[in-house]
Design a protein around this motif. Structure first.
Motif, PDB file in Angstrom:
ATOM      1  N   LEU A  16      26.380  -3.375  41.338  1.00 14.48           N
ATOM      2  CA  LEU A  16      27.613  -3.748  40.633  1.00 14.48           C
ATOM      3  C   LEU A  16      27.507  -5.215  40.252  1.00 14.48           C
ATOM      4  N   CYS A  17      27.515  -5.505  38.971  1.00  8.74           N
ATOM      5  CA  CYS A  17      27.308  -6.874  38.528  1.00  8.74           C
ATOM      6  C   CYS A  17      28.192  -7.191  37.319  1.00  8.74           C
ATOM      7  N   HIS A  18      27.847  -8.241  36.596  1.00  5.91           N
ATOM      8  CA  HIS A  18      28.722  -8.749  35.533  1.00  5.91           C
ATOM      9  C   HIS A  18      27.906  -8.996  34.267  1.00  5.91           C
ATOM     10  N   ARG A  19      28.400  -8.477  33.162  1.00  2.70           N
ATOM     11  CA  ARG A  19      27.703  -8.657  31.890  1.00  2.70           C
ATOM     12  C   ARG A  19      27.564 -10.126  31.539  1.00  2.70           C
ATOM     13  N   ALA A  20      28.554 -10.930  31.925  1.00  2.00           N
ATOM     14  CA  ALA A  20      28.494 -12.364  31.619  1.00  2.00           C
ATOM     15  C   ALA A  20      27.280 -13.014  32.263  1.00  2.00           C
ATOM     16  N   VAL A  21      26.975 -12.621  33.495  1.00  2.00           N
ATOM     17  CA  VAL A  21      25.824 -13.191  34.201  1.00  2.00           C
ATOM     18  C   VAL A  21      24.527 -12.775  33.515  1.00  2.00           C
TER      19      VAL A  21
ATOM     20  N   CYS B  35       8.325 -17.732  41.345  1.00  2.00           N
ATOM     21  CA  CYS B  35       7.452 -16.747  41.989  1.00  2.00           C
ATOM     22  C   CYS B  35       6.011 -17.238  42.069  1.00  2.00           C
ATOM     23  N   LEU B  36       5.592 -18.014  41.084  1.00  2.00           N
ATOM     24  CA  LEU B  36       4.204 -18.468  41.019  1.00  2.00           C
ATOM     25  C   LEU B  36       4.097 -19.968  41.249  1.00  2.00           C
ATOM     26  N   ARG B  37       4.981 -20.504  42.066  1.00  4.35           N
ATOM     27  CA  ARG B  37       5.072 -21.958  42.202  1.00  4.35           C
ATOM     28  C   ARG B  37       3.826 -22.583  42.812  1.00  4.35           C
ATOM     29  N   ASN B  38       2.988 -21.781  43.457  1.00 11.22           N
ATOM     30  CA  ASN B  38       1.743 -22.316  44.019  1.00 11.22           C
ATOM     31  C   ASN B  38       0.650 -22.489  42.965  1.00 11.22           C
ATOM     32  N   THR B  39       0.838 -21.877  41.796  1.00 10.18           N
ATOM     33  CA  THR B  39      -0.195 -21.937  40.769  1.00 10.18           C
ATOM     34  C   THR B  39       0.272 -22.582  39.471  1.00 10.18           C
ATOM     35  N   ILE B  40       1.605 -22.683  39.252  1.00  9.98           N
ATOM     36  CA  ILE B  40       2.115 -23.309  38.030  1.00  9.98           C
ATOM     37  C   ILE B  40       3.228 -24.285  38.392  1.00  9.98           C
ATOM     38  N   VAL B  41       3.580 -25.134  37.435  1.00 16.60           N
ATOM     39  CA  VAL B  41       4.622 -26.133  37.658  1.00 16.60           C
ATOM     40  C   VAL B  41       5.987 -25.443  37.732  1.00 16.60           C
ATOM     41  N   LEU B  42       6.780 -25.821  38.715  1.00 13.18           N
ATOM     42  CA  LEU B  42       8.109 -25.235  38.877  1.00 13.18           C
ATOM     43  C   LEU B  42       9.017 -25.688  37.739  1.00 13.18           C
ATOM     44  N   ALA B  43       9.567 -24.740  36.988  1.00 13.15           N
ATOM     45  CA  ALA B  43      10.461 -25.064  35.880  1.00 13.15           C
ATOM     46  C   ALA B  43      11.813 -25.515  36.415  1.00 13.15           C
ATOM     47  N   PRO B  44      12.524 -26.375  35.676  1.00 19.11           N
ATOM     48  CA  PRO B  44      13.851 -26.823  36.119  1.00 19.11           C
ATOM     49  C   PRO B  44      14.821 -25.656  36.257  1.00 19.11           C
ATOM     50  N   SER B  45      15.719 -25.767  37.204  1.00 22.08           N
ATOM     51  CA  SER B  45      16.774 -24.764  37.342  1.00 22.08           C
ATOM     52  C   SER B  45      17.679 -24.792  36.119  1.00 22.08           C
ATOM     53  N   THR B  46      18.111 -23.613  35.711  1.00 25.64           N
ATOM     54  CA  THR B  46      19.055 -23.511  34.591  1.00 25.64           C
ATOM     55  C   THR B  46      20.399 -22.939  35.040  1.00 25.64           C
ATOM     56  N   LEU B  47      20.610 -22.839  36.350  1.00 23.95           N
ATOM     57  CA  LEU B  47      21.808 -22.173  36.857  1.00 23.95           C
ATOM     58  C   LEU B  47      23.082 -22.817  36.317  1.00 23.95           C
ATOM     59  N   SER B  48      23.202 -24.133  36.433  1.00 21.51           N
ATOM     60  CA  SER B  48      24.419 -24.812  35.980  1.00 21.51           C
ATOM     61  C   SER B  48      24.599 -24.735  34.475  1.00 21.51           C
ATOM     62  N   THR B  49      23.506 -24.980  33.733  1.00 26.79           N
ATOM     63  CA  THR B  49      23.625 -24.938  32.279  1.00 26.79           C
ATOM     64  C   THR B  49      23.940 -23.530  31.791  1.00 26.79           C
ATOM     65  N   ASP B  50      23.381 -22.527  32.456  1.00 23.30           N
ATOM     66  CA  ASP B  50      23.669 -21.150  32.061  1.00 23.30           C
ATOM     67  C   ASP B  50      25.142 -20.817  32.255  1.00 23.30           C
ATOM     68  N   PHE B  51      25.688 -21.201  33.405  1.00 22.42           N
ATOM     69  CA  PHE B  51      27.096 -20.897  33.651  1.00 22.42           C
ATOM     70  C   PHE B  51      28.023 -21.802  32.837  1.00 22.42           C
ATOM     71  N   ALA B  52      27.566 -23.002  32.529  1.00 24.14           N
ATOM     72  CA  ALA B  52      28.351 -23.858  31.630  1.00 24.14           C
ATOM     73  C   ALA B  52      28.498 -23.210  30.260  1.00 24.14           C
ATOM     74  N   SER B  53      27.462 -22.501  29.832  1.00 21.99           N
ATOM     75  CA  SER B  53      27.522 -21.841  28.525  1.00 21.99           C
ATOM     76  C   SER B  53      28.578 -20.742  28.499  1.00 21.99           C
ATOM     77  N   LEU B  54      28.836 -20.117  29.641  1.00 23.39           N
ATOM     78  CA  LEU B  54      29.900 -19.107  29.699  1.00 23.39           C
ATOM     79  C   LEU B  54      31.256 -19.732  29.440  1.00 23.39           C
ATOM     80  N   LEU B  55      31.450 -20.930  29.953  1.00 21.27           N
ATOM     81  CA  LEU B  55      32.739 -21.597  29.792  1.00 21.27           C
ATOM     82  C   LEU B  55      32.948 -22.050  28.358  1.00 21.27           C
TER      83      LEU B  55
END
Length: 364
Positions: free
Chosen positions: A46-51, A137-157
């Motif tokens: 059970l989840c949310h289309r917005a997410v 998932c592959l952080r031992n072999t590639i550069v960790l990308a920046p989190s987008t959690l805040s920007t993604d949820f800001a876009s909902l607002l």
């Protein structure tokens, strides 16, 4: 007043809070996903289309049957649960393990993953172009990308995508389109209102009769969605998670006066953009803005927000303003700030007595 630096910022709770809404029937899910593997294995989420829309746009298109996938088939329908509760029902028949789908959906809410099946999960994330999840998932072999959690949820607002309720500030006839599941996850006031059978849980509007300034309330909602506190238009890219850079538009103000005073005076402003790594640099918050936000933090019962504001205000308290700030702190149950002010009053009592704020307080 200048913008003062807060030390010892509290770690973001955004992912942990939003995760409360996943698989929670009381938090207004509008999407029922059933993932089936060949054979008998399946999982229901059970989840949310917005997410889904803000965290995985390509997956959103798949669920809407606007694109095809080489690894799964999608069918759609409606699902009714209880009186008046209807969700989109989507069934996915997938060659990818159902548990991996469940892990990916959980990541959309929490920004975290269990790495026991990281390589397989990375392949699923890569299909739907979720760059951050692939890098986690592959952080031992590639550069960790920046989190987008805040920007993604800001876009909902800002986009109001899949909004299901409108908050109305009745004193100003100002309205804000928001999402019930985010309000429930992040704000005890709204959680109590929307999950205990009150009329607002079934209404399309929530009236707020307190006289809150609309711009200040907009900044409050931005904090609820992003875990970043800043005046509206001051933040270009809001990011709450560590290991991430955030670009902030900051106003530096030089003016005479004290906290709570001189807001109408002419100000000299200089705007600059700077990259701030939140793991290394504390966040800067304007003192007057933080003081104004305390009544909202208290009314909506968000303790972390109140703590952030209290810490910011402490940096600007002087013997001239301590009486005013103490009165505010006492009225809005900001106990840490109140105690801080009382210590200043004790230590600088003779100077405090001379202040206009103290004399006004004595008359009252």
């Amino acid at each position: 007043l200048t913008s003062f630096v807060i030390t010892g910022m509290l770690r973001s709770l955004l992912g942990a809070d939003i995760s409360l809404a996943l698989n929670q029937p009381d938090y207004f899910p509008d999407l029922r996903l059933t993932i089936k593997n060949p054979g008998e294995k399946f999982t229901t989420i059970l989840c949310h289309r917005a997410v889904i829309s803000c965290r995985a746009p390509k997956l959103k298109l798949l669920l809407e049957q606007k694109i095809d996938s080489p690894t799964c088939q999608v069918t759609r329908g409606d699902f009714k649960e209880g009186e008046g509760i209807t969700m989109d029902a989507v069934e996915i028949i997938s060659a990818v393990d159902a548990d991996l789908w469940k892990e990916m959906i959980s990541y959309f809410y929490s920004d975290k993953v269990e790495l026991s099946s990281a390589e397989s999960l990375a392949a699923l994330a890569e299909e739907f172009e979720i760059e951050r999840l692939v890098s986690v998932c592959l952080r031992n072999t590639i550069v960790l990308a920046p989190s987008t959690l805040s920007t993604d949820f800001a876009s909902l607002l800002t986009s109001e995508s899949y909004s299901d309720v409108q908050i109305v500030l009745t004193a100003h006839n100002a309205s804000f389109d928001v999402h019930k599941f985010i309000l429930c996850s992040r704000c005890p006031y709204f959680r109590a209102m929307l999950t205990t059978g009150m009329s607002e849980s079934k209404s399309e509007t929530i009236p707020i009769h307190e006289d809150f300034d609309p711009d200040l309330f907009a900044a409050f909602l931005a904090y609820v969605y992003t875990d970043v506190l800043a005046p509206i238009n001051d933040t270009n890219v809001a990011v709450a998670e560590g290991e991430t850079e955030v670009t902030v538009m900051m106003e530096k103000e030089e003016e005479s006066g004290s906290i709570g005073k001189g807001k109408g005076k002419e100000k000299e402003k200089e705007k600059e953009t700077e990259a701030v790594n939140k793991t290394d640099e504390p966040e800067e918050i304007d003192v007057n803005f933080a003081l104004d936000m305390i009544p909202l933090a208290n009314f909506f019962q968000i303790d972390k927000l109140k703590q952030i504001c209290e810490a910011a205000v402490q940096k600007g308290v002087t013997s001239d303003t301590v009486a005013y700030v103490w009165q505010m702190a006492s009225h809005f149950e900001a106990s840490t700030l109140q105690f801080f002010c009382e210590q200043i009053i004790k230590q600088e009592y003779l100077e405090v007595q001379k202040s206009e704020c103290w004399q006004q307080l004595s008359k009252e």
